[in-house]
Design a protein around this motif. Structure first.
Motif, PDB file in Angstrom:
ATOM      1  N   GLY A   1       0.681  -1.248  -0.081  1.00  0.00           N
ATOM      2  CA  GLY A   1      -0.067   0.056   0.062  1.00  0.00           C
ATOM      3  C   GLY A   1       0.673   1.244  -0.149  1.00  0.00           C
ATOM      4  N   GLU A   2       0.097   2.277  -0.306  1.00  0.00           N
ATOM      5  CA  GLU A   2       0.764   3.725  -0.323  1.00  0.00           C
ATOM      6  C   GLU A   2       1.462   4.081   0.982  1.00  0.00           C
ATOM      7  N   ASN A   3       0.625   4.092   2.107  1.00  0.00           N
ATOM      8  CA  ASN A   3       1.157   4.578   3.368  1.00  0.00           C
ATOM      9  C   ASN A   3       2.504   3.869   3.840  1.00  0.00           C
ATOM     10  N   PRO A   4       2.521   2.380   3.765  1.00  0.00           N
ATOM     11  CA  PRO A   4       3.827   1.762   4.134  1.00  0.00           C
ATOM     12  C   PRO A   4       4.893   2.203   3.326  1.00  0.00           C
ATOM     13  N   ALA A   5       4.573   2.326   1.838  1.00  0.00           N
ATOM     14  CA  ALA A   5       5.678   2.940   1.148  1.00  0.00           C
ATOM     15  C   ALA A   5       6.183   4.376   1.537  1.00  0.00           C
ATOM     16  N   LYS A   6       5.257   5.175   1.858  1.00  0.00           N
ATOM     17  CA  LYS A   6       5.810   6.218   2.470  1.00  0.00           C
ATOM     18  C   LYS A   6       6.468   6.246   3.815  1.00  0.00           C
ATOM     19  N   GLY A   7       6.124   5.210   4.678  1.00  0.00           N
ATOM     20  CA  GLY A   7       6.901   4.974   5.766  1.00  0.00           C
ATOM     21  C   GLY A   7       8.404   4.414   5.601  1.00  0.00           C
ATOM     22  N   LEU A   8       8.464   3.767   4.668  1.00  0.00           N
ATOM     23  CA  LEU A   8       9.688   3.308   4.071  1.00  0.00           C
ATOM     24  C   LEU A   8      10.579   4.464   3.730  1.00  0.00           C
ATOM     25  N   ILE A   9      10.074   5.380   2.715  1.00  0.00           N
ATOM     26  CA  ILE A   9      10.772   6.381   2.303  1.00  0.00           C
ATOM     27  C   ILE A   9      11.189   7.373   3.647  1.00  0.00           C
TER      28      ILE A   9
END
Length: 301
Positions: free
Chosen positions: A212-220
């Motif tokens: 999902g987008e939010n976990p990807a944003k968390g990784l970034i």
């Protein structure tokens, strides 16, 4: 007036330039030379570095190998690019897939030839690099998370050819490389957010698709915070001259980056974030000259 045939040739040349991303390769060439002059061999006269035929061959080997990498990556991603970047994809398709593959093999051969001028070890290095790019494009790119890491590693790899040539393995170089690697890793995940539509359609197992987008944003965000480690080390433990202003500015820019990231919901927002990261990387290349301003004055004034 140009004839129709000449216009077609020019258009195809522009198409091929778009596929190999000539502007990116130019920045890498400049970065390799600036790194050699100001970081790896500052004790050598300018002419000895700039006109060193071995360094030139290593830079050329890197440039054509990277160009070949862009071609094979474009070959495997042609369907996805048609969804994510329809205008660019239409320009890229002016050159046939068969022609692209032919150019790909020619560029790889040229890379090995250039490397052979330097040493057999250089041939092994670039042969492994070319194989790594192909393996990434063919297989690893679709593996969740791992594809981003390998893409960032492959982007940094050409600089190690120059490091090895000068036999300079000072820790400050690896700290610089770590900072660059983290920025490149962040950029790869942002590109996945930017290309989410095409990745979903073609079942690419990227971090945003799988988690999902939010976990990807968390990784970034985690990667962005991690960049503080090399920044702090470079500002406190190593002598970077006036390049410290670049690192202060980068820190502020990355704070702004995070603010925009968590408010982003559309492809346009991710394109802006991608552009910001690219700007930080390119500015870092030209900021290398600030490490030793006295060296600039001695060599150019």
């Amino acid at each position: 007036m140009l004839s129709r045939k000449n216009k077609l040739l020019i258009t195809k040349a522009l198409s091929l330039f778009s596929v190999v991303r000539g502007y990116n390769i130019l920045v890498i060439v400049i970065a390799q030379y600036l790194t050699s002059i100001y970081i790896l061999a500052p004790q050598l006269p300018l002419g000895d570095v700039v006109f060193d035929p071995n360094l030139l061959m290593l830079v050329l080997a890197s440039a054509v190998a990277i160009a070949g990498g862009y071609i094979i990556n474009n070959f495997y991603d042609s369907e996805k690019d048609l969804i994510n970047r329809p205008r660019k994809s239409m320009l890229d398709r002016l050159v046939s897939q068969r022609t692209k593959l032919s150019v790909y093999f020619v560029l790889n051969f040229m890379s090995v030839v250039f490397a052979s001028y330097v040493s057999f070890r250089a041939v092994i290095f670039f042969s492994a690099y070319i194989f790594g790019i192909w393996l990434y494009s063919h297989k690893f790119k679709r593996i969740t998370g791992l594809g981003n890491i390998i893409a960032a590693m492959l982007s940094v790899t050409p600089f190690f050819a120059v490091f090895i040539y000068y036999s300079n393995f000072d820790t400050v170089i690896f700290v610089h490389a770590t900072f660059l690697f983290l920025l490149l890793w962040m950029r790869e995940v942002v590109k996945d957010l930017e290309n989410l539509k095409g990745d979903l359609t073609l079942n690419y197992k990227t971090v945003p698709v799988v988690f999902g987008e939010n976990p990807a944003k968390g990784l970034i965000t985690a990667l962005c915070i991690s960049t503080l480690i090399p920044i702090i080390l470079l500002l406190t433990y190593y002598e970077v001259g006036y390049m410290d202003y670049y690192f202060y500015a980068s820190g502020l820019a990355l704070i702004g980056f995070l603010v925009v990231l968590w408010r982003s919901k559309r492809k346009l927002h991710y394109l802006i974030l991608h552009g910001l990261l690219k700007g930080i990387i390119v500015l870092g290349v030209f900021s290398i000259v600030l490490i030793n301003v006295d060296l600039i004055l001695k060599r150019f004034l």
